[in-house]
Design an enzyme around this catalytic site. Structure first.
Site, PDB file in Angstrom:
ATOM      1  N   HIS A  70      29.362  38.906  35.115  1.00 36.50           N
ATOM      2  CA  HIS A  70      28.160  39.621  35.503  1.00 36.50           C
ATOM      3  C   HIS A  70      28.136  40.990  34.813  1.00 36.50           C
ATOM      4  CE1 HIS A  70      28.891  37.368  39.549  1.00 36.50           C
ATOM      5  NE2 HIS A  70      28.405  36.552  38.629  1.00 36.50           N
ATOM      6  N   TYR A 133      36.059  48.307  43.786  1.00 37.18           N
ATOM      7  CA  TYR A 133      35.311  48.894  42.683  1.00 37.18           C
ATOM      8  C   TYR A 133      34.330  49.928  43.190  1.00 37.18           C
ATOM      9  CZ  TYR A 133      32.479  44.654  43.725  1.00 37.18           C
ATOM     10  OH  TYR A 133      31.791  43.638  44.330  1.00 37.18           O
TER      11      TYR A 133
END
Length: 469
Positions: A70, A133
């Site tokens: 992605h 993240y």
């Protein structure tokens, strides 16, 4: 196994902007501790100051869980909290490195900075693996995303566990091959005030690039109260504000003073707030009118401002506001000439009409052509020159308005002696309205611009060219 005791260090990869960091991890019989993201230490070590706004965690209980590929329109700082992953990154941005691949393993002692538009995928190598993240934007249905098939033959990622033996979502299996991927375009550049003299020059400079937008006051009013929601500002890398109130004499009237402050200070403050919040580079155009002209040598970027009139005061205030934006260029210029009403065009018209003008001879400076300003702006932005103030004028010996008028008459085939000289006081003696005070010395030092790798052309040569087009 996590490696303890490493020093904080960075490793660049073949994908521009994709950077791996070794993190110091301190451990003993109780376990371990690390600073997962530490701005004060990591930014000097080379981590972009990307301004995260959200922290996400992905937990995977099975070995072989595979996610991606992605590419999102934001930057990410990815690290492992526990366990170990194999990571694969593919550049899905427009440009020469489209399709470039990088792979590595991450454990708690490593992290990676993933720039906007780089596709990322992770395969779990140990049970109960969690990776985190940090991202610098929130998910939006209006943002532009891109995806790549995990099994694409072109990028040929060497998965440690074959894809037919791992857990993958149906959606990830259905993503397109590289040849069918829509590349992520670069962040946008916005030119505000694109119908003015400088705005037209910026249109010529940047052209019809799909990632450049041009606005006028009809399409974007920087003084409007809804400016903060007028765009998805996170999609922009650079905003060039070529809009300003420049009627220096009218600014001395009550109505003009209000309008000048609204555009040159209020509107600029709103742009500065937006640029700071969204990590945008703000380019702001300033003026020699921020000085009183009393210095007997060229003004540098370090000289304190001391404006004489309302226009100069608003420009000085705008400069002070823009200087608070982390990523900013203040372009200080003088005696601007471009496509529109300006001194050179006026003198050429008077010459053709047979009029013999009186022109002031006690103001000194250099002409600055809008093509030079636009070119210098693009150079500073493209080269990522150090942020701050840059004096931008054409080069050559300083001159007066009287000398320039004589040059215009001569270059258009007319007798320069038809131009007579007067002082500024004499010129405005019969003025019926308010007159703004002018700096007598408008000469700007250009050394900092030259040290940034840009050499502006001579004003005389630019004047010769301007009168022939």
């Amino acid at each position: 196994m996590t490696e303890f005791g490493k020093a904080l260090s960075r490793t660049d990869t073949p994908i521009p902007g994709l950077v791996v960091f070794d993190l110091p991890v301190h451990g003993d019989s109780r376990g371990w501790f690390k600073e997962n993201w530490q701005r004060e230490k990591m930014v000097p070590a080379g981590l972009p100051d990307f301004g995260p706004v959200q922290n996400n965690i992905s937990f995977n209980d099975q070995v072989g869980t595979t996610r991606g590929i992605h590419a999102e329109p934001w930057d990410k700082w990815v690290s492992v909290a526990t366990g170990r992953i194999f990571g694969a990154w593919v550049d899905l941005r427009e440009g020469p490195t489209f399709g470039a691949v990088y792979t590595t393993e991450l454990d708690p002692s490593k992290a990676i900075y993933v720039p906007r538009g780089v596709g990322n995928s992770y395969q779990t190598l140990e049970p109960d693996t969690a990776y985190t993240y940090l991202v610098n934007d929130h998910w939006s249905p209006d943002a532009e995303y891109s995806f790549l098939n995990l099994a694409d033959e072109t990028v040929a990622i060497p998965w440690p566990i074959p894809l037919d033996q791992v857990e993958i979502s149906r959606k990830d299996l259905a993503h397109p091959r590289l040849s069918d991927v829509t590349p992520i375009p670069p962040k946008k550049t916005l030119v505000i005030g694109a119908n003015g003299q400088l705005g037209k020059a910026l249109r010529n400079e940047y052209g019809d690039q799909p990632w450049v937008e041009y606005t006028t006051r009809d399409t974007l009013d920087i003084t409007a109260p809804d400016l903060g929601t007028a765009r998805r500002w996170r999609d922009y890398d650079t905003v060039i504000n070529a809009a300003a109130y420049t009627a220096v004499d009218a600014a001395e009237t009550p109505e003009g003073r209000t309008t000048a402050w609204a555009a040159n200070v209020g509107g600029v403050a709103a742009l500065a707030r937006i640029a700071t919040e969204h990590g945008i580079t703000l380019v702001h155009v300033s003026s020699d009118y921020v000085f009183d002209g009393s210095k007997d040598s060229p003004y540098t970027e370090h000289d304190p401002v001391s404006p004489l009139g309302v226009y100069g005061q608003t420009k000085a205030a705008g400069d002070a506001i823009v200087a608070t934006v982390p990523r900013h260029y203040i372009i200080r210029t003088s005696w601007v000439i471009g496509d529109g009403n300006n001194f050179v065009r006026t003198m050429a018209t008077l010459a053709e009409r047979g009029i013999n003008p009186s022109v002031v001879n006690d103001q000194t400076g250099r002409l600055t052509f809008t093509s030079t300003i636009a070119d210098a702006i693009q150079h500073l932005v493209d080269t990522r020159a150090p942020y701050g103030i840059y004096n931008v004028t054409n080069s050559g010996e300083p001159t007066t308005w009287y000398d320039i008028a004589r040059d215009v008459y001569r270059l258009t085939g007319h007798d320069p002696d038809r131009v007579s000289s007067v002082t500024t006081e004499q010129y405005f003696a019969s003025a019926k309205g308010p007159v703004a005070p002018r700096p007598v010395n408008s000469v700007l030092d250009g050394e900092r611009l030259r040290s940034a790798g840009y050499e502006p052309g001579p004003a005389q040569a630019a004047l010769d060219w301007f009168l022939t087009v």
